[in-house]
Scaffold this active site. Structure first.
Site, PDB file in Angstrom:
ATOM      1  N   ASP A  34      -1.173   0.524   4.022  1.00 16.94           N
ATOM      2  CA  ASP A  34      -0.699  -0.519   3.179  1.00 16.94           C
ATOM      3  C   ASP A  34      -0.630  -1.882   3.905  1.00 16.94           C
ATOM      4  OD1 ASP A  34      -0.117   1.958   2.153  1.00 16.94           O
ATOM      5  OD2 ASP A  34       1.559   1.235   0.878  1.00 16.94           O
ATOM      6  N   HIS A  92      -5.555   6.027  -1.288  1.00 14.58           N
ATOM      7  CA  HIS A  92      -4.379   5.733  -1.137  1.00 14.58           C
ATOM      8  C   HIS A  92      -3.267   6.670  -1.153  1.00 14.58           C
ATOM      9  CE1 HIS A  92      -1.119   2.837  -1.050  1.00 14.58           C
ATOM     10  NE2 HIS A  92      -0.588   3.458  -2.067  1.00 14.58           N
ATOM     11  N   ASP A 111       2.273  -6.987  -3.320  1.00 15.63           N
ATOM     12  CA  ASP A 111       3.712  -6.972  -3.820  1.00 15.63           C
ATOM     13  C   ASP A 111       4.541  -6.985  -2.364  1.00 15.63           C
ATOM     14  OD1 ASP A 111       3.530  -6.745  -6.447  1.00 15.63           O
ATOM     15  OD2 ASP A 111       3.289  -4.651  -6.792  1.00 15.63           O
ATOM     16  N   ARG A 112       5.867  -7.110  -2.882  1.00 18.28           N
ATOM     17  CA  ARG A 112       6.910  -6.930  -1.715  1.00 18.28           C
ATOM     18  C   ARG A 112       6.872  -8.268  -0.815  1.00 18.28           C
ATOM     19  NH1 ARG A 112       7.177  -1.169  -2.117  1.00 18.28           N
ATOM     20  NH2 ARG A 112       9.257  -0.840  -3.452  1.00 18.28           N
ATOM     21  N   HIS A 139      -0.516  -0.053  -6.019  1.00 17.98           N
ATOM     22  CA  HIS A 139       0.297  -1.528  -6.505  1.00 17.98           C
ATOM     23  C   HIS A 139      -0.882  -2.412  -7.077  1.00 17.98           C
ATOM     24  CE1 HIS A 139       4.564  -1.656  -5.093  1.00 17.98           C
ATOM     25  NE2 HIS A 139       4.155  -0.654  -4.741  1.00 17.98           N
ATOM     26  N   ARG A 198       8.230  10.396  -8.370  1.00 20.30           N
ATOM     27  CA  ARG A 198       7.465   9.069  -8.678  1.00 20.30           C
ATOM     28  C   ARG A 198       7.254   8.973 -10.245  1.00 20.30           C
ATOM     29  NH1 ARG A 198       5.585   6.240  -4.242  1.00 20.30           N
ATOM     30  NH2 ARG A 198       5.100   7.347  -2.281  1.00 20.30           N
ATOM     31  N   ASP A 258      -3.032  -1.327  -1.700  1.00 26.00           N
ATOM     32  CA  ASP A 258      -1.688  -1.738  -1.456  1.00 26.00           C
ATOM     33  C   ASP A 258      -1.595  -3.297  -0.400  1.00 26.00           C
ATOM     34  OD1 ASP A 258      -0.620   0.049  -3.043  1.00 26.00           O
ATOM     35  OD2 ASP A 258       0.920   0.585  -1.958  1.00 26.00           O
TER      36      ASP A 258
END
Length: 407
Positions: A79, A192, A111-112, A141, A270, A108
């Protein structure tokens, strides 16, 4: 800083890609987000995303990284979550893609972190430049659901203003094209999240008046590990991998986690995907004649809550060591997440893996610290109140997304 222009004839060069990286690094320090189009005009974005999407759509669900010789190295990256400066450091530290330097990215990208778009576009430009040396896999993501919750959608709308919806839509279309897994040198599986179930097709039984009745979801006891052939046949071009129905493999591959408890079970925490134990790792390695599984998906925040599994302080963990080989988690975003609501930051290192001849199954780990300082940036999501660490699929949010997507 001159705006980036698309090359005549559309053939990218090493200089072009390095120029793009420099432009994005410069703009991250010197321009507000809404000025990104002065560096990366929409027309150039369109050309890049179209060219990359065409290449990605032609790839199978599993990409095979096979064209290796005694000088080849394969770098596996976890990620990166919009942490542009850490990605640029990693590429330089490990060595840029070249004729004998391959890369597999485990997803990933967005995002964030505050530079998800720039991060994704840098990776797409490497993919276009060297389609047979750079492989980009999908992360959980890279979906409509996650990007609407964790910042990427808002980031794109902020950066591209009235063209933001167009840019976001094109990114979603490209996400759908990303392959799900890789096999390196016939010996190493990367994805992933990780492993996946064998699809159980709904049985049809004859009900009253001979109507066909579909039986509901299979019971947990009927969960069984999927095969590479089944993974090759899954339908990956979905905005959000489904958690119910018959097309469950993409959701499993992107969202599942390893566990120290034997067996396969639904990933309750999750709300999508599976948990798999060391026995499943052994079964998969043995059946597929593999030596390693390299997956990502869990940062320091996720690992804090997992019993029996190592923390992500140095950017990687060896989760299962079994007779046939190992399961490794690799996470390449140091000092993650960029915006933290906790008083104490995790201050984790990021890491990447180098695989080399003769058989590419003896991983070398390289851990690295976050680049400091980072440019000042504002988060594009409510990091203090968002569900922590993708814990749960907020099904109601997903349903709303589905409705919006269909309008």
């Amino acid at each position: 800083m001159e705006p980036v222009t698309w090359p005549n004839g559309g053939t990218l060069t090493n200089e072009w890609v390095h120029g793009l990286m420099s432009s994005f690094e410069w703009s991250s320090w010197n321009l507000p987000p809404s000025q990104l189009p002065s560096v990366m005009p929409v027309s150039v974005f369109d050309s890049l995303i179209l060219t990359a999407s065409k290449i990605l759509h032609k790839e199978r669900n599993i990409v095979h990284v096979d064209d290796l010789d005694s000088d080849s190295k394969v770098v596996v990256v976890g990620d990166v979550h919009g942490q542009l400066h850490d990605l640029l450091f990693l590429l330089k530290d490990a060595g840029f893609p070249s004729q004998n330097q391959f890369y597999v990215f485990n997803g990933d990208y967005v995002d964030r972190g505050a530079w998800g778009l720039e991060t994704f576009l840098v990776l797409l430009s490497w993919k276009v430049l060297m389609p047979d040396k750079v492989f980009l896999l999908r992360g959980n993501h890279e979906s409509k659901y996650c990007t609407s919750m964790y910042g990427f959608e808002k980031e794109v709308l902020t950066k591209y203003g009235d063209k933001g919806k167009h840019v976001y839509r094109k990114c979603l279309g490209c996400f759908e094209a990303l392959p799900l897994a890789s096999i390196i040198a016939g010996r190493v599986y990367t994805a992933h999240g990780g492993l996946f179930r064998s699809p159980v097709l709904p049985k049809r039984t004859r009900g009253k008046k001979n109507r066909k009745v579909r039986l509901l979801e299979p019971e947990t006891s009927s969960l069984k590990l999927g095969t590479l052939e089944e993974l090759m046949q899954a339908r990956r071009s979905v905005l959000d991998p489904p958690w119910e129905g018959s097309n469950l493999i993409p959701g499993d591959v992107l969202w599942s986690d390893p566990s120290m408890t034997p067996g396969l079970s639904p990933n309750e925490q999750r709300g999508i995907g599976l948990l798999w134990g060391p026995d499943c790792t052994e079964e998969f390695l043995k059946k597929c004649e593999l030596k390693l599984i390299i997956r990502s998906h869990e940062g320091p925040d996720a690992r804090e809550k997992r019993d029996g599994l190592g923390g992500m302080d140095i950017g990687y963990t060896i989760d299962h060591s079994v007779e046939s080989g190992k399961l490794i988690t690799i996470f390449s975003a140091p000092d993650y997440p960029q915006f933290q609501a906790t008083e104490e930051r995790y201050r984790n290192k990021g890491a990447y893996i180098i695989l080399q001849a003769p058989d590419f199954t003896d991983p070398q780990f390289r851990s690295f610290e976050a680049v400091t300082p980072r440019p000042k940036a504002n988060p594009f999501y409510d990091f203090e109140n968002v569900i922590d660490s993708d814990d749960e699929m907020d099904k109601s949010a997903l349903d709303t997304n589905e409705e919006q997507a269909s309008h």
